[in-house]
Scaffold this motif. Sequence first.
Motif, PDB file in Angstrom:
ATOM      1  N   MET A   1     -21.868   1.089 -16.030  1.00 39.36           N
ATOM      2  CA  MET A   1     -22.138   2.071 -16.837  1.00 39.36           C
ATOM      3  C   MET A   1     -23.719   2.139 -17.232  1.00 39.36           C
ATOM      4  O   MET A   1     -24.405   1.049 -17.209  1.00 39.36           O
ATOM      5  N   ILE A   2     -24.276   3.478 -17.080  1.00 36.29           N
ATOM      6  CA  ILE A   2     -25.836   3.507 -17.310  1.00 36.29           C
ATOM      7  C   ILE A   2     -26.011   4.273 -18.550  1.00 36.29           C
ATOM      8  O   ILE A   2     -25.419   5.399 -18.931  1.00 36.29           O
ATOM      9  N   ARG A   3     -26.991   4.096 -19.438  1.00 39.44           N
ATOM     10  CA  ARG A   3     -27.480   4.534 -20.484  1.00 39.44           C
ATOM     11  C   ARG A   3     -29.082   4.605 -20.464  1.00 39.44           C
ATOM     12  O   ARG A   3     -29.563   3.952 -19.600  1.00 39.44           O
ATOM     13  N   LYS A   4     -29.434   5.355 -21.428  1.00 36.24           N
ATOM     14  CA  LYS A   4     -31.015   5.454 -21.446  1.00 36.24           C
ATOM     15  C   LYS A   4     -31.513   5.262 -22.818  1.00 36.24           C
ATOM     16  O   LYS A   4     -30.888   5.787 -23.926  1.00 36.24           O
ATOM     17  N   CYS A   5     -32.357   4.382 -23.282  1.00 37.79           N
ATOM     18  CA  CYS A   5     -32.984   4.153 -24.458  1.00 37.79           C
ATOM     19  C   CYS A   5     -34.162   4.936 -24.549  1.00 37.79           C
ATOM     20  O   CYS A   5     -35.012   4.892 -23.739  1.00 37.79           O
ATOM     21  N   GLY A   9     -36.224   3.162 -21.948  1.00 40.42           N
ATOM     22  CA  GLY A   9     -35.829   3.601 -20.458  1.00 40.42           C
ATOM     23  C   GLY A   9     -34.309   3.351 -20.364  1.00 40.42           C
ATOM     24  O   GLY A   9     -33.589   2.891 -20.983  1.00 40.42           O
ATOM     25  N   TYR A  10     -33.987   3.478 -18.831  1.00 38.14           N
ATOM     26  CA  TYR A  10     -32.702   3.548 -18.376  1.00 38.14           C
ATOM     27  C   TYR A  10     -32.168   2.003 -18.410  1.00 38.14           C
ATOM     28  O   TYR A  10     -32.838   0.744 -18.116  1.00 38.14           O
ATOM     29  N   PHE A  11     -30.932   1.617 -18.541  1.00 40.07           N
ATOM     30  CA  PHE A  11     -30.324   0.311 -18.495  1.00 40.07           C
ATOM     31  C   PHE A  11     -28.791   0.365 -18.370  1.00 40.07           C
ATOM     32  O   PHE A  11     -28.265   1.432 -18.484  1.00 40.07           O
ATOM     33  N   ARG A  12     -28.238  -0.842 -17.737  1.00 42.17           N
ATOM     34  CA  ARG A  12     -26.917  -0.750 -17.508  1.00 42.17           C
ATOM     35  C   ARG A  12     -26.041  -1.567 -18.635  1.00 42.17           C
ATOM     36  O   ARG A  12     -26.737  -2.916 -18.962  1.00 42.17           O
ATOM     37  N   ASP A  29     -18.723   3.850 -14.971  1.00 43.43           N
ATOM     38  CA  ASP A  29     -18.633   2.757 -13.795  1.00 43.43           C
ATOM     39  C   ASP A  29     -18.294   3.558 -12.626  1.00 43.43           C
ATOM     40  O   ASP A  29     -18.788   3.229 -11.486  1.00 43.43           O
ATOM     41  N   GLY A  30     -17.360   4.541 -12.833  1.00 44.66           N
ATOM     42  CA  GLY A  30     -16.846   5.159 -11.518  1.00 44.66           C
ATOM     43  C   GLY A  30     -17.864   5.801 -10.689  1.00 44.66           C
ATOM     44  O   GLY A  30     -18.157   5.814  -9.496  1.00 44.66           O
TER      45      GLY A  30
END
Length: 207
Positions: A1-5, A9-12, A29-30
Amino acid sequence: MIRKCTEHGYFRGGSCLQCKRPGRYLLDDGREEKLGRFVSGTLRHFPASAGVEMDRCGWVDLNAFCDVMRKRYNWMRKEYLYALVESDEKGRYEIRESRIRARYGHSVNVDLDYKESNFPYLYYGASPEEVDVLLEDGVFPIKQRYVHLSTSYEKAAEVALIHTENPLILQIDALKAQEDGVSLKLATDYIVLAEKIPPEYIFVVED
């Protein structure tokens, strides 16, 4: 899963490692896996089959690459590609201005233009069955454009454990090799690339 703070910035994963906030959801994830497989395959192995042009140094036009991806995945957005690249802890890809490329792992013929490494020693993990051959003949790439060397013993062991349960770690006298004309390109903080390592620079690390 990727999100953005919004701050870091971007994180998994489920929360930002620095501020512990959940951030803005981008990819599950897919979709992350599908995107990652396509990016890896295209930038390392089959750019022409995917419909993009790659230059001598491995670069592909970023907009053209995104257009190809949108045709394959109608949910694709350019931000997702940035998120994949910038959140990758292994630093497998880089985006510079209007271009994108894989930092290492190519099977296509590229000449990566990285600066020379300044590590005095480098490391390569191998199975016990391989070691005698490597000490006699040297280390050559197999199914890849370059030999991938590690900048530390620990990283070499980590990589080798993927392929063998009881790896032996070889030490490369990098400074001597460079003095004799062997090019060692620093691809990331942990990976150095070489076209080959002759046997006279290779030694077994004793436990």
